[in-house]
Motif scaffolding. Structure first.
Motif, PDB file in Angstrom:
ATOM      1  N   SER A 132       0.850  -1.184   0.000  1.00  0.00           N
ATOM      2  CA  SER A 132       0.000   0.000   0.000  1.00  0.00           C
ATOM      3  C   SER A 132       0.889   1.238   0.000  1.00  0.00           C
ATOM      4  O   SER A 132       1.775   1.369   0.855  1.00  0.00           O
ATOM      5  CB  SER A 132      -0.921   0.007   1.226  1.00  0.00           C
ATOM      6  OG  SER A 132      -1.722   1.177   1.250  1.00  0.00           O
ATOM      7  N   LEU A 133       0.656   2.133  -0.947  1.00  0.00           N
ATOM      8  CA  LEU A 133       1.482   3.337  -1.104  1.00  0.00           C
ATOM      9  C   LEU A 133       0.725   4.567  -0.623  1.00  0.00           C
ATOM     10  O   LEU A 133      -0.415   4.805  -1.030  1.00  0.00           O
ATOM     11  CB  LEU A 133       1.870   3.504  -2.573  1.00  0.00           C
ATOM     12  CG  LEU A 133       2.612   4.789  -2.953  1.00  0.00           C
ATOM     13  CD1 LEU A 133       3.975   4.868  -2.252  1.00  0.00           C
ATOM     14  CD2 LEU A 133       2.781   4.871  -4.481  1.00  0.00           C
ATOM     15  N   ASN A 134       1.384   5.352   0.228  1.00  0.00           N
ATOM     16  CA  ASN A 134       0.823   6.614   0.717  1.00  0.00           C
ATOM     17  C   ASN A 134       1.888   7.710   0.643  1.00  0.00           C
ATOM     18  O   ASN A 134       3.073   7.440   0.873  1.00  0.00           O
ATOM     19  CB  ASN A 134       0.343   6.482   2.161  1.00  0.00           C
ATOM     20  CG  ASN A 134      -0.956   5.707   2.280  1.00  0.00           C
ATOM     21  OD1 ASN A 134      -2.033   6.247   2.107  1.00  0.00           O
ATOM     22  ND2 ASN A 134      -0.830   4.406   2.575  1.00  0.00           N
ATOM     23  N   GLY A 135       1.447   8.929   0.351  1.00  0.00           N
ATOM     24  CA  GLY A 135       2.386  10.037   0.338  1.00  0.00           C
ATOM     25  C   GLY A 135       1.992  11.119  -0.645  1.00  0.00           C
ATOM     26  O   GLY A 135       1.042  10.959  -1.438  1.00  0.00           O
ATOM     27  N   LYS A 136       2.708  12.246  -0.568  1.00  0.00           N
ATOM     28  CA  LYS A 136       2.466  13.392  -1.442  1.00  0.00           C
ATOM     29  C   LYS A 136       3.722  13.704  -2.248  1.00  0.00           C
ATOM     30  O   LYS A 136       4.817  13.783  -1.700  1.00  0.00           O
ATOM     31  CB  LYS A 136       2.073  14.619  -0.620  1.00  0.00           C
ATOM     32  CG  LYS A 136       1.846  15.881  -1.465  1.00  0.00           C
ATOM     33  CD  LYS A 136       1.721  17.122  -0.598  1.00  0.00           C
ATOM     34  CE  LYS A 136       0.443  17.111   0.207  1.00  0.00           C
ATOM     35  NZ  LYS A 136       0.253  18.396   0.928  1.00  0.00           N
ATOM     36  N   LYS A 137       3.549  13.892  -3.551  1.00  0.00           N
ATOM     37  CA  LYS A 137       4.637  14.255  -4.444  1.00  0.00           C
ATOM     38  C   LYS A 137       4.322  15.589  -5.120  1.00  0.00           C
ATOM     39  O   LYS A 137       3.158  15.888  -5.414  1.00  0.00           O
ATOM     40  CB  LYS A 137       4.854  13.176  -5.501  1.00  0.00           C
ATOM     41  CG  LYS A 137       5.217  11.799  -4.947  1.00  0.00           C
ATOM     42  CD  LYS A 137       6.572  11.806  -4.254  1.00  0.00           C
ATOM     43  CE  LYS A 137       6.948  10.425  -3.741  1.00  0.00           C
ATOM     44  NZ  LYS A 137       8.293  10.402  -3.117  1.00  0.00           N
ATOM     45  N   LEU A 138       5.362  16.376  -5.349  1.00  0.00           N
ATOM     46  CA  LEU A 138       5.186  17.705  -5.933  1.00  0.00           C
ATOM     47  C   LEU A 138       5.914  17.843  -7.268  1.00  0.00           C
ATOM     48  O   LEU A 138       6.878  17.126  -7.537  1.00  0.00           O
ATOM     49  CB  LEU A 138       5.703  18.771  -4.971  1.00  0.00           C
ATOM     50  CG  LEU A 138       5.009  18.902  -3.618  1.00  0.00           C
ATOM     51  CD1 LEU A 138       5.701  19.974  -2.784  1.00  0.00           C
ATOM     52  CD2 LEU A 138       3.530  19.239  -3.788  1.00  0.00           C
ATOM     53  N   PHE A 139       5.430  18.792  -8.068  1.00  0.00           N
ATOM     54  CA  PHE A 139       6.078  19.214  -9.317  1.00  0.00           C
ATOM     55  C   PHE A 139       6.266  18.044 -10.285  1.00  0.00           C
ATOM     56  O   PHE A 139       7.332  17.881 -10.892  1.00  0.00           O
ATOM     57  CB  PHE A 139       7.421  19.887  -9.031  1.00  0.00           C
ATOM     58  CG  PHE A 139       7.362  20.904  -7.933  1.00  0.00           C
ATOM     59  CD1 PHE A 139       6.473  21.969  -8.008  1.00  0.00           C
ATOM     60  CD2 PHE A 139       8.159  20.791  -6.806  1.00  0.00           C
ATOM     61  CE1 PHE A 139       6.395  22.910  -6.992  1.00  0.00           C
ATOM     62  CE2 PHE A 139       8.092  21.711  -5.780  1.00  0.00           C
ATOM     63  CZ  PHE A 139       7.203  22.775  -5.871  1.00  0.00           C
ATOM     64  N   VAL A 140       5.219  17.242 -10.434  1.00  0.00           N
ATOM     65  CA  VAL A 140       5.272  16.079 -11.317  1.00  0.00           C
ATOM     66  C   VAL A 140       4.742  16.481 -12.695  1.00  0.00           C
ATOM     67  O   VAL A 140       3.562  16.817 -12.825  1.00  0.00           O
ATOM     68  CB  VAL A 140       4.430  14.921 -10.747  1.00  0.00           C
ATOM     69  CG1 VAL A 140       4.525  13.697 -11.659  1.00  0.00           C
ATOM     70  CG2 VAL A 140       4.879  14.590  -9.331  1.00  0.00           C
ATOM     71  N   PRO A 141       5.573  16.452 -13.741  1.00  0.00           N
ATOM     72  CA  PRO A 141       5.086  16.823 -15.072  1.00  0.00           C
ATOM     73  C   PRO A 141       4.264  15.703 -15.692  1.00  0.00           C
ATOM     74  O   PRO A 141       4.486  14.521 -15.424  1.00  0.00           O
ATOM     75  CB  PRO A 141       6.380  17.049 -15.862  1.00  0.00           C
ATOM     76  CG  PRO A 141       7.380  16.134 -15.205  1.00  0.00           C
ATOM     77  CD  PRO A 141       7.007  16.127 -13.736  1.00  0.00           C
ATOM     78  N   PHE A 142       3.285  16.085 -16.512  1.00  0.00           N
ATOM     79  CA  PHE A 142       2.467  15.132 -17.260  1.00  0.00           C
ATOM     80  C   PHE A 142       1.797  14.081 -16.365  1.00  0.00           C
ATOM     81  O   PHE A 142       1.521  12.960 -16.808  1.00  0.00           O
ATOM     82  CB  PHE A 142       3.302  14.436 -18.338  1.00  0.00           C
ATOM     83  CG  PHE A 142       3.922  15.385 -19.322  1.00  0.00           C
ATOM     84  CD1 PHE A 142       3.142  16.011 -20.288  1.00  0.00           C
ATOM     85  CD2 PHE A 142       5.278  15.663 -19.277  1.00  0.00           C
ATOM     86  CE1 PHE A 142       3.709  16.895 -21.197  1.00  0.00           C
ATOM     87  CE2 PHE A 142       5.854  16.550 -20.178  1.00  0.00           C
ATOM     88  CZ  PHE A 142       5.067  17.166 -21.139  1.00  0.00           C
ATOM     89  N   ALA A 143       1.523  14.428 -15.118  1.00  0.00           N
ATOM     90  CA  ALA A 143       0.945  13.457 -14.181  1.00  0.00           C
ATOM     91  C   ALA A 143      -0.429  12.983 -14.629  1.00  0.00           C
ATOM     92  O   ALA A 143      -0.777  11.809 -14.447  1.00  0.00           O
ATOM     93  CB  ALA A 143       0.857  14.063 -12.786  1.00  0.00           C
ATOM     94  N   GLU A 144      -1.223  13.876 -15.217  1.00  0.00           N
ATOM     95  CA  GLU A 144      -2.572  13.493 -15.635  1.00  0.00           C
ATOM     96  C   GLU A 144      -2.568  12.551 -16.842  1.00  0.00           C
ATOM     97  O   GLU A 144      -3.489  11.765 -17.024  1.00  0.00           O
ATOM     98  CB  GLU A 144      -3.395  14.743 -15.971  1.00  0.00           C
ATOM     99  CG  GLU A 144      -3.884  15.499 -14.746  1.00  0.00           C
ATOM    100  CD  GLU A 144      -4.884  16.582 -15.097  1.00  0.00           C
ATOM    101  OE1 GLU A 144      -5.730  16.899 -14.246  1.00  0.00           O
ATOM    102  OE2 GLU A 144      -4.821  17.110 -16.218  1.00  0.00           O
ATOM    103  N   SER A 145      -1.518  12.637 -17.657  1.00  0.00           N
ATOM    104  CA  SER A 145      -1.464  11.831 -18.875  1.00  0.00           C
ATOM    105  C   SER A 145      -0.648  10.565 -18.717  1.00  0.00           C
ATOM    106  O   SER A 145      -0.733   9.666 -19.563  1.00  0.00           O
ATOM    107  CB  SER A 145      -0.855  12.662 -20.022  1.00  0.00           C
ATOM    108  OG  SER A 145      -1.577  13.853 -20.229  1.00  0.00           O
ATOM    109  N   ALA A 146       0.154  10.479 -17.652  1.00  0.00           N
ATOM    110  CA  ALA A 146       1.119   9.391 -17.523  1.00  0.00           C
ATOM    111  C   ALA A 146       0.448   8.037 -17.321  1.00  0.00           C
ATOM    112  O   ALA A 146      -0.478   7.893 -16.521  1.00  0.00           O
ATOM    113  CB  ALA A 146       2.068   9.672 -16.369  1.00  0.00           C
TER     114      ALA A 146
END
Length: 379
Positions: A149-163
Motif C-alpha cells: 500500500s502506497l501513501n504520500g504526497k509528491k510535488l512538481f510532477v510533469p504530465f501526471a494526468e497523462s502518464a
C-alpha cells in the motif's frame, strides 16, 4: 573523449532539427500549452514513429539500439524547438530506469510499448520537505502480505494526468527505499495542478492507500538508493542538454534580431557593446554544452560523473540566467511578446533552472568534491 559527430549522428541531428522546427511553430506551441493534455498526442506518436522515443532501447525490445550520445543530440534539438511533449520525461523516468534496473519481465512488457509511443512515463520524487534531498522523503510503502500500500504526497510532477506510469520513490516499513512503477489513472491517486511559470503544467500527486504488487517494484527491489541515484543522474544530464538547446535558441534569435533592428541609421548589432554582450552569451552556451556532454559521456561510459553533473547544472542554471537576461535586454519589449519565441525559451529555462537542484545546491556539491580532493592529497 571525442565529441565529433559520426555520420549517423549527423543524420540524427539534421533530421531532428528539421522535424522539430516544422512541428514546433509558435502557433503549435501556444495550442499545446492551452490544450487539455498540455501536448499533442499526435505529435508524440510521430516522434515515436521516427524512432526517437525508442532511440536507446535495444532492438530486441523494439527500439533503435542507439547510444546515449545519439540521444543527447536529439534532446538538444528538442530543447532548441521547445518541444512540448513527454519525450524527455518518458525516456528519463521510463526507458532508462527499466534498462538499468528492470527485470526481464518488466522490460519485455513495457519497453516495446514505450518505443511505439503507447506508454508515457513521468517521475514523482520531490516532496514538501525534500525537494532535492530524497533521504528526507516521507512517502511510505506498507507491506500487506502479498500486496503493498502506497501513501504520500509528491510535488512538481510533469504530465501526471497523462502518464501511464509514475516512477515513484517511497520508503518501506524497514526504512529501505524502493522505486515503484505506479500505474496512472487509479482512483486512489489524487492529482492537482500547480501554478507554474513554465509552458508545461506540473502537478501535486497524492497517493492514498494505492494498491501495488511485487511486479510494480522496479527490478528485484535491490538497492533503492543506488537505483535512484542512477535515475537522477541521467535525468539531470538530459535536462542540462535540453537547457543547452533552449539557450542556443535564445542566442540565435537575438543574433538575428540585432542584425535587423536599426537605431541611429545602423543595425544595433554593429555596436561594440551589443557584440560583446552576444559574445558573452554564446560563450556561456558553448561552455555549458561541453560540460553537459562531458557529464553524459561519463555516465554512458559507466564512469563517476557527480562533479561533472554539478558543474554542468550549476553553470547552466547560474550563467544561463544571464543569457536570457541579455537576450531580453537586447530585444527590448518585443522579447516578452506571446507570439515571439523568446518568451517560450525564458519560461522553459526557468522550469529547468529550478528542477533537479538549483545552482547553489550543485555549487555546494562542487565545493564538497574539492574538499575531499584536498584531504586525499594531504593524506
Amino acid at each position: 573523449m571525442d565529441f565529433t559527430l559520426s555520420e549517423t549522428q549527423e543524420v540524427f541531428k539534421s533530421t531532428a532539427n528539421k522535424f522539430f522546427k516544422e512541428k514546433c511553430t509558435i502557433t503549435a506551441l501556444k495550442e499545446a500549452e492551452k490544450s487539455a493534455k498540455n501536448y499533442s498526442p499526435a505529435l508524440y506518436k510521430e516522434i515515436a514513429d521516427l524512432g526517437f522515443v525508442g532511440l536507446i532501447i535495444p532492438e530486441e525490445y523494439g527500439g533503435a539500439g542507439g547510444t546515449f550520445m545519439d540521444l543527447a543530440i536529439v534532446v538538444e534539438e528538442a530543447g532548441y524547438a521547445n518541444l512540448p511533449t513527454p519525450f524527455l520525461s518518458t525516456i528519463a523516468y521510463g526507458a532508462i530506469p527499466l534498462l538499468q534496473s528492470g527485470t526481464e519481465e518488466q522490460k519485455q512488457k513495457l519497453l516495446p510499448r514505450i518505443a511505439e509511443g503507447e506508454f508515457i512515463f513521468t517521475g514523482a520524487f520531490s516532496e514538501p520537505q525534500s525537494h532535492y534531498d530524497y533521504r528526507l522523503i516521507k512517502s511510505t510503502l506498507s507491506d500487506k502480505g502479498s500486496t503493498y500500500s502506497l501513501n504520500g504526497k509528491k510535488l512538481f510532477v510533469p504530465f501526471a494526468e497523462s502518464a501511464d506510469y509514475l516512477l515513484t520513490l517511497a520508503k518501506s516499513s524497514n526504512g529501505d527505499v524502493r522505486l515503484l512503477l505506479v500505474k496512472g489513472g487509479q482512483p486512489d491517486i489524487l492529482i492537482t495542478s500547480i501554478p507554474a511559470i513554465g509552458p508545461e503544467r506540473v502537478y501535486e500527486v497524492n497517493y492514498r492507500d494505492v494498491p501495488l504488487t511485487s511486479e510494480d517494484v522496479l527490478g528485484n527491489g535491490g538497492d533503492g538508493w543506488s537505483q535512484t541515484n542512477r535515475v537522477i543522474q541521467m535525468a539531470t544530464a538530459l535536462e542540462c542538454i535540453e537547457m543547452v538547446g533552449v539557450l542556443r535558441r535564445a542566442v540565435e534569435v537575438t543574433n538575428e534580431y540585432v542584425k535587423e533592428r536599426r537605431q541611429f541609421n545602423r543595425p544595433i548589432g554593429s555596436y561594440q557593446s551589443v557584440q560583446h554582450r552576444l559574445s558573452d552569451m554564446l560563450t556561456v552556451v558553448e561552455g555549458g554544452r561541453l560540460a553537459a556532454y562531458q557529464a553524459m559521456w561519463r555516465l554512458a561510459e559507466g564512469l563517476p560523473a557527480d562533479r561533472e553533473l554539478a558543474i554542468a547544472k550549476a553553470w547552466l542554471s547560474k550563467e544561463g540566467q544571464n543569457v536570457l537576461t541579455g537576450a531580453h535586454q537586447l530585444h527590448g519589449g518585443m522579447g516578452i511578446d506571446i507570439d515571439y519565441p523568446l518568451q517560450f525559451c525564458f519560461r522553459r529555462f526557468k522550469r529547468f533552472q529550478l528542477s533537479m537542484g538549483t545552482a547553489p545546491i550543485h555549487l555546494k556539491k562542487i565545493a564538497s568534491s574539492l574538499e575531499r580532493k584536498a584531504v586525499a592529497t594531504k593524506v
